[in-house]
Design a protein around this motif. Structure first.
Motif, PDB file in Angstrom:
ATOM      1  N   SER A  34       0.841  -1.203   0.000  1.00 32.44           N
ATOM      2  CA  SER A  34       0.000   0.000   0.000  1.00 32.44           C
ATOM      3  C   SER A  34       0.870   1.243   0.000  1.00 32.44           C
ATOM      4  O   SER A  34       0.591   2.219  -0.698  1.00 32.44           O
ATOM      5  N   ASP A  46      -6.328  -0.597  -4.215  1.00 28.99           N
ATOM      6  CA  ASP A  46      -5.689  -1.214  -3.052  1.00 28.99           C
ATOM      7  C   ASP A  46      -6.626  -2.249  -2.442  1.00 28.99           C
ATOM      8  O   ASP A  46      -7.553  -1.895  -1.721  1.00 28.99           O
ATOM      9  N   GLU A  47      -6.388  -3.490  -2.750  1.00 32.52           N
ATOM     10  CA  GLU A  47      -7.246  -4.582  -2.293  1.00 32.52           C
ATOM     11  C   GLU A  47      -8.722  -4.245  -2.460  1.00 32.52           C
ATOM     12  O   GLU A  47      -9.482  -4.267  -1.499  1.00 32.52           O
TER      13      GLU A  47
HETATM   14 MG    MG Z   1      -2.208  -2.661   2.468  1.00 30.84          MG
END
Ligand code: MG
Ligand code: ADP
Lengths: 401, 294, 250
Positions: C43, C171-172
């Motif tokens: 991240s 991000d995910e």
């Molecule tokens: Mg992360």
């Protein structure tokens, strides 16, 4: 054996704790009970000063007058019986002191022994008379007709425009000027405090760097603790003369002075409540806005403020609540004239200030005393409404999350 | 496509942001300036009045000279009296709400009422204190009646801070203690309360600040206009600092002549609030450190 | 052609060295996946591309990051312009407390678009691109919070698409969603890559396998291995990559 003892102890302690927990509830209930018990008393009282009576000649058609009519008659604003439903004839006022214009001291007898008789004569002789005198001089064979004054009604009380709680012969207990005065001053206060407070909250929550914030926050908190009488004193020695000079007024004690002082006093509440609200905006929400190319200011007014709007309204309502209930500061700077306000540059009088200023002089149990408690009831209901609104708003906020 | 050079929209965004931030900064600093001016004005005007004599003598010459000793002593009595009442009941009440009460209508009711009591205007406390304590219970205008009235006013503050302090303690401590066979009260008194103590004390101190400055609740329950002697018992009337300030600044025999006394009294009131806040902050920091070290 | 390129990027959170010299390039109109155990810096690295790390106090960044050939840490770069160019979708759906329509229109409005018709068209197109149009076209005025989690995430994608970024960071994006919604998002990524360069962080290796063209494996702040997705999953060069994809740690 020992176990049982322990158990008993636990039960006892739990009892004490529960009892303590109930103290606030009992207090609120007792406050309601006593306020309303005293306050509602005024609705079973007539507004004639106690121990006195009003009477007219038997031929007069009028047998009932309202408190307002009585006042107008004695202020000579009503001078003809026609205006109050009687014959077309001028009203002749008679108060007990006027007796000396009719009779000599001898005719009144030693220690005014013949006074009741003389009053009888005066009332019987003049068909247009309105006599006002103490009960004790009422003869058993009184030839006149007593004027009944209606009990004070809720409507008269709430909508009455005159507050003269000690005037003779009939007290005027209209609280409209006091209610409007309270709202007027509070409205002014919130108009001053809300923009300033919100700006400061936004600055502290989102703009200031931590160092500045760590300095400003405690200063503001500190000011929440300054006693209201000190704010009132400051208002009295600084703001009142300033207003007098700036606007060229005869007196500086005005609604504006009250609003300014109350506004300053409401600032800490508004700042800290709305800042807390803004700080609860989730980080993810702010990041989403920035990631879309919004800058900080756009994020503040497009995301953070809408998100914390219920917290901000709570802050505003609490600020108003503080202003409405504040006593001493207002008492010291608003001039306390019980007239319906039209501008911010006139003196006004609020409900709390009225109670504080007059309760000391009102004889216990009298109509004035009860009227002040009735004012307390109104004040209590106003703040109760505010508290419940705040509870409601914050409950709603939780629901929405 | 290209973002190497600032876009047109960027410029106007930036401008409005600069203006907005400037305005906010300006307003915030003026708010703080206003507040500091009030404090500073009274402190500067008051400091010259403060002397040993001022703090330790009776008022003289129609309260235009002498000192404010009886008002200081009176306020002290009232603070101690109201705290003796509000502190134990408030803490127990906080314990009731956070530890003992089941999640029932009663608990919700108690919380609602506590909230409402906190919002009741101080003059209404005055009315209530006068009817219940002064008249109904026959205490007369007395330290007892005044302290009880002020105590009721402070109660919601003490309850709330206790509640907050207890809430912040992790449940695992309670479960741990109960699992060792401790009773509920043992757990509360030996595990939970000691941990919550610093925060509770901070709340107590802040409510002292509040109580010492309140005027409206004592107007009709204890405060004396002028009483140049110290109280002997809790059934005596007393002078009090906030009421004294009110009296000499609005209705003394000679308002102009007592102005200096008024500044001095306001000074003392502010110093009390400052000290109380400093003490609370210091305690917070002191205990904060201690907790971290453990 | 490279859309994102970084040279020897180091990032420090105060004293903590979170990224340790990362050099890599992401191709235009391709999907690049970042995988690796949690806390390895995926991240953090991703958030360098739209300078989201600027918001955190005490962050220090070294090295060069180029987006479409422009060094984004150069002084005359305006972050808001950069972020218009590089869109981002977060782990948890984070719609604004506004209507569905206003959520999508947000990026246009904050970037100075006033034309009502243009905004309406763009909102519709973005919602269509995000495969959400049919589900919401009758309730554009309703609050975004009334949508399901999966719908909210697609709304966030539409919101990012509305300002026509060239790079899309995710991000995910599916980690908080149910399998059905996840499948929809993956399907979407497939379609979007025609027009966008997509960088996606995921801790789900099947997902990386399904959606990406290239995969980068991170470990403890380092880029361990970066290759065609097929290669990474069938024939990793590094032992650590091997261990991770066979589930031996992480
Ligand atoms: Mg992360
Ligand atoms: N704001 C921050 N401040 C300090 N350390 C951080 C911060 N954000 C992340 N970290 C640390 O940096 C490392 C990488 O975090 P992150 O990039 O979120 O990992 P990943 O996304 O791969 O799970 C972690 O050790 C994490 O604890």
């Amino acid at each position: 054996m020992k176990r049982n003892f322990h158990k008993l102890g636990e039960k006892l302690i739990e009892g004490v704790i529960t009892a303590s927990g109930l103290v606030t509830s009992i207090t609120v209930l007792l406050i309601v009970f006593y306020l309303f018990k005293e306050g509602l008393g005024i609705f079973s009282q007539t507004p004639v000063a106690e121990g006195s009576l009003l009477a007219v000649n038997r031929q007069n058609q009028v047998s009932e007058l309202s408190a307002a009519q009585v006042k107008d008659i004695f202020d000579q604003e009503i001078t003809n019986w026609q205006e109050v439903g009687g014959a077309n004839a001028p009203i002749k006022l008679f108060e007990i002191d006027d007796i000396t214009a009719y009779y000599t001291e001898e005719q009144l007898g030693p220690d005014f022994a013949f006074l009741p008789q003389r009053i009888n004569e005066v009332v019987a002789k003049d068909p247009h008379i309105l006599a006002y005198f103490p009960d004790e001089y009422l003869a058993h064979n009184f030839p006149g007709k007593r004027i009944e004054l209606a009990n004070i009604s809720l409507g008269d009380f709430l909508a009455g425009r005159q507050w003269y709680p000690t005037i003779q012969p009939a007290v005027q207990l209209g609280v409209l000027p006091l209610i409007l005065g309270t709202l007027w001053v509070s409205l002014g206060a919130i108009l001053i405090a809300l923009p300033l407070g919100l700006a400061t909250a936004i600055y502290l929550a989102e703009i200031a760097d931590p160092k500045v914030r760590n300095f400003l926050k405690p200063v503001i908190e500190l000011l929440a603790g300054i006693p209201s009488v000190v704010y009132g004193f400051f208002g009295l020695v600084v703001i009142v003369p300033l207003i007098q000079d700036v606007f060229g007024l005869p007196v500086g004690e005005t609604a504006l002075a009250g609003s300014i002082v109350l506004g300053i006093m409401a600032l800490p509440t508004i700042i800290s409540v709305s800042e807390d609200a803004m700080r609860t905006t989730p980080r993810a929400m702010k990041e989403a806005s920035l990631a879309l190319g919004a800058n900080k200011w756009q994020t503040i007014y497009k995301v953070i403020i809408p998100y914390s709007v219920s917290g901000i309204s709570t802050a505003a309502i609490l600020g108003i609540g503080r202003a409405i209930g504040e006593t001493m500061a207002v008492l010291m700077v608003t001039g306390n004239a019980s007239v319906i306000p039209h501008t911010f540059l006139e003196p006004v009088r609020t409900i709390p200030a009225t109670i504080a200023a007059e309760l000391g002089e009102a004889p216990q149990g009298g109509i004035h005393y009860q009227a002040l408690f009735a004012l307390g009831c109104i004040l209590f209901l106003m703040t109760l409404a505010i508290n419940l609104t705040v509870d409601f708003v914050s409950a709603k906020k939780k629901e929405n999350r | 496509m290209a973002f190497g050079t600032p876009s047109p929209s960027h410029k106007s965004k930036k401008l409005s942001q600069s203006i907005a931030f400037f305005v906010f900064r300006l307003l915030s600093f003026s708010v703080v300036a206003i507040l500091l001016v009030i404090l500073g004005f009274i402190l500067v005007q008051g400091i010259s009045v403060i002397s040993w004599e001022f703090l330790t003598q009776m008022p003289r010459e129609g309260m235009t000279e002498g000192g404010i000793l009886p008002a200081i002593v009176g306020t002290l009595w009232l603070v101690v009296g109201s705290m003796l009442f509000a502190f134990p009941i408030g803490v127990l009440s906080g314990i009731y709400i956070n530890e003992y009460a089941k999640d029932s209508w009663l608990k919700r009711f108690v919380k609602l009422m506590t909230n409402n009591l906190a919002g009741v205007p101080s003059i209404v406390f005055g009315l209530f204190g006068m009817t219940l304590f002064v008249n109904q219970l026959g205490f007369g205008d007395s330290i007892l009646a005044g302290s009880l009235t002020l105590g009721l006013l402070a109660l919601p503050v003490v309850i709330r801070t206790t509640e907050e302090a207890l809430k912040s303690i992790d449940n695992s401590f309670r479960v741990g203690s109960l699992a060792l066979g401790a009773t509920k009260w043992q757990t509360t008194s030996r595990v939970v309360l000691p941990m919550a103590f610093p925060n509770i004390i901070t709340g107590l101190i802040l409510s002292i600040g509040r109580v010492s400055g309140e005027t409206a609740p004592i107007l009709f329950t204890v405060a004396a206009y002028f009483l140049p002697k110290l109280p002997n018992s809790i059934f005596d009337q007393v002078m009090a600092l906030p009421y004294h300030l009110y009296v000499i600044s609005t209705s003394g025999t000679n308002i102009e002549a007592s102005r200096a006394m008024a500044y001095g009294t306001a000074f003392v009131l502010i110093v009390i609030v400052l000290l109380v806040n400093l003490l609370a902050n210091w305690l917070r920091r002191y205990y904060g450190k201690k907790v971290k070290m453990n | 052609m490279n859309s994102v390129e970084t040279k020897d990027v180091h990032l420090y959170y105060g004293d903590f060295h979170a990224l340790k010299g990362i050099t890599m390039a992401m191709r235009k109109n391709q999907v690049t996946a970042f995988i690796g155990p949690s806390g390895c810096g995926k991240s953090t690295y991703l958030r360098c591309f739209n300078r989201m790390n600027d918001l955190i106090d005490g962050v220090k960044i070294e090295g060069d990051i180029l987006i479409d050939g422009v060094d984004i840490y150069k002084t005359n770069i305006q972050v808001d312009d950069l972020r218009k160019h590089v869109g981002m979708v977060f782990q948890k759906p984070n719609p604004f407390p506004k209507s569905i329509f206003e959520n999508v229109a947000y990026g246009l409005r904050v970037n100075g678009t006033k034309d009502k018709q243009f905004i309406e068209e763009r909102v519709e197109r973005s919602l269509q691109q995000a495969a959400l149009w049919d589900e919401v076209k009758d309730k554009l005025k309703k609050s975004a919070f009334e949508l399901s989690g999966g719908q909210q995430q697609r709304l966030c994608i539409a919101r990012a698409l509305a300002i026509e970024p060239s790079v899309l960071l995710m991000d995910e994006p599916a980690s908080a969603l149910d399998p059905l919604s996840t499948a929809k998002i993956e399907e979407l990524i497939h379609q979007l890559k025609e027009n966008y360069t997509i960088v996606i962080v995921t801790h789900n290796m099947q997902q990386a396998g399904r959606v990406s063209d290239h995969t980068a494996f991170f470990y403890l702040g380092e880029l361990v291995e970066y290759a065609k997705t097929k290669t990474i999953f069938t024939n990793p060069k590094d032992q650590r990559t091997q261990n991770y994809i066979t589930g031996r740690f992480g």
